[in-house]
Design a protein around this motif. Sequence first.
Motif, short mmCIF file in Angstrom:
data_model
loop_
_atom_site.label_atom_id
_atom_site.label_comp_id
_atom_site.label_asym_id
_atom_site.label_seq_id
_atom_site.Cartn_x
_atom_site.Cartn_y
_atom_site.Cartn_z
N PRO A 1 6.39 7.03 -10.58
CA PRO A 1 6.43 5.57 -10.74
C PRO A 1 7.81 5.02 -10.40
O PRO A 1 8.84 5.61 -10.79
CB PRO A 1 6.09 5.36 -12.21
N GLY A 2 7.82 3.92 -9.66
CA GLY A 2 9.07 3.33 -9.22
C GLY A 2 9.54 3.85 -7.87
O GLY A 2 10.49 3.29 -7.28
N GLY A 3 8.90 4.87 -7.37
CA GLY A 3 9.28 5.46 -6.10
C GLY A 3 8.71 4.73 -4.90
O GLY A 3 8.06 3.67 -5.04
N SER A 4 8.96 5.29 -3.72
CA SER A 4 8.54 4.66 -2.47
C SER A 4 7.84 5.66 -1.57
O SER A 4 8.10 6.86 -1.62
CB SER A 4 9.76 4.10 -1.72
N LEU A 5 6.96 5.12 -0.74
CA LEU A 5 6.31 5.88 0.32
C LEU A 5 6.12 4.96 1.52
O LEU A 5 6.01 3.74 1.36
CB LEU A 5 4.92 6.40 -0.12
N ARG A 6 6.06 5.58 2.69
CA ARG A 6 5.80 4.82 3.91
C ARG A 6 4.62 5.45 4.62
O ARG A 6 4.67 6.62 4.99
CB ARG A 6 7.03 4.83 4.82
N LEU A 7 3.57 4.67 4.79
CA LEU A 7 2.39 5.12 5.50
C LEU A 7 2.45 4.65 6.95
O LEU A 7 2.96 3.57 7.23
CB LEU A 7 1.11 4.57 4.85
N SER A 8 1.93 5.50 7.83
CA SER A 8 1.85 5.14 9.25
C SER A 8 0.45 5.43 9.76
O SER A 8 -0.23 6.35 9.30
CB SER A 8 2.87 5.92 10.06
N LYS B 1 3.39 1.95 -8.62
CA LYS B 1 2.87 2.01 -9.98
C LYS B 1 1.68 2.98 -10.03
O LYS B 1 1.02 3.20 -9.01
CB LYS B 1 2.40 0.63 -10.43
N PRO B 2 1.37 3.51 -11.20
CA PRO B 2 0.20 4.41 -11.29
C PRO B 2 -1.09 3.75 -10.78
O PRO B 2 -1.94 4.44 -10.20
CB PRO B 2 0.12 4.71 -12.78
N GLU B 3 -1.21 2.45 -10.95
CA GLU B 3 -2.42 1.76 -10.50
C GLU B 3 -2.50 1.64 -8.98
O GLU B 3 -3.51 1.17 -8.45
CB GLU B 3 -2.55 0.38 -11.15
N GLY C 1 -8.08 8.27 6.19
CA GLY C 1 -7.64 8.10 4.81
C GLY C 1 -6.54 9.07 4.44
O GLY C 1 -6.52 10.21 4.90
N THR C 2 -5.61 8.60 3.62
CA THR C 2 -4.53 9.45 3.13
C THR C 2 -4.34 9.16 1.64
O THR C 2 -4.34 8.01 1.20
CB THR C 2 -3.22 9.21 3.92
N GLN C 3 -4.21 10.23 0.87
CA GLN C 3 -4.12 10.10 -0.59
C GLN C 3 -2.71 9.71 -1.01
O GLN C 3 -1.72 10.32 -0.59
CB GLN C 3 -4.49 11.42 -1.27
N VAL C 4 -2.64 8.69 -1.85
CA VAL C 4 -1.39 8.30 -2.50
C VAL C 4 -1.59 8.44 -4.00
O VAL C 4 -2.51 7.84 -4.57
CB VAL C 4 -1.00 6.86 -2.15
N THR C 5 -0.75 9.25 -4.64
CA THR C 5 -0.83 9.47 -6.08
C THR C 5 0.51 9.11 -6.70
O THR C 5 1.55 9.65 -6.30
CB THR C 5 -1.18 10.92 -6.40
N VAL C 6 0.47 8.20 -7.67
CA VAL C 6 1.68 7.77 -8.37
C VAL C 6 1.57 8.27 -9.81
O VAL C 6 0.75 7.79 -10.58
CB VAL C 6 1.85 6.25 -8.33
#
Length: 121
Positions: free
Chosen positions: A14-21, A86-88, A114-119
């Motif tokens: 939580p609070g982190g960042s990701l970049r999807l392409s 956020k987790p949501e 599709g790509t999984q994002v888990t917070v």
Amino acid sequence: QVQLVESGGGLVQPGGSLRLSCAASGSIFSINGMGWYRQAPGKQRELVAGIGSGGSTNYADSVKGRFTISRDNAKNTVHLQMNSLKPEDTAVYYCKVLLRDMGSNRYLDYWGQGTQVTVSS
């Protein structure tokens, strides 16, 4: 044949960042709108962000101020920068591209795998 290939998902605190392409390739004549959707377990797929051919953008209220969508027309690519996660926000994220391929005179929607994002902490 047109393909959309997504990358950049993963596990983040939580609070982190990701970049999807998402890169579109194949027999593409023209690309119109591009966007990102997400689907969490037990929920319907929802629009996260969209960007038009002229660069206009729209966002879901839940991500405004945290996510930024952008596109690189020379590379047929759309990105989603996700900050203050956020987790949501946990979901499978899909890109969608409205494009016309070489063998058609119509614009159709194409979806990424599709790509999984888990917070989670």
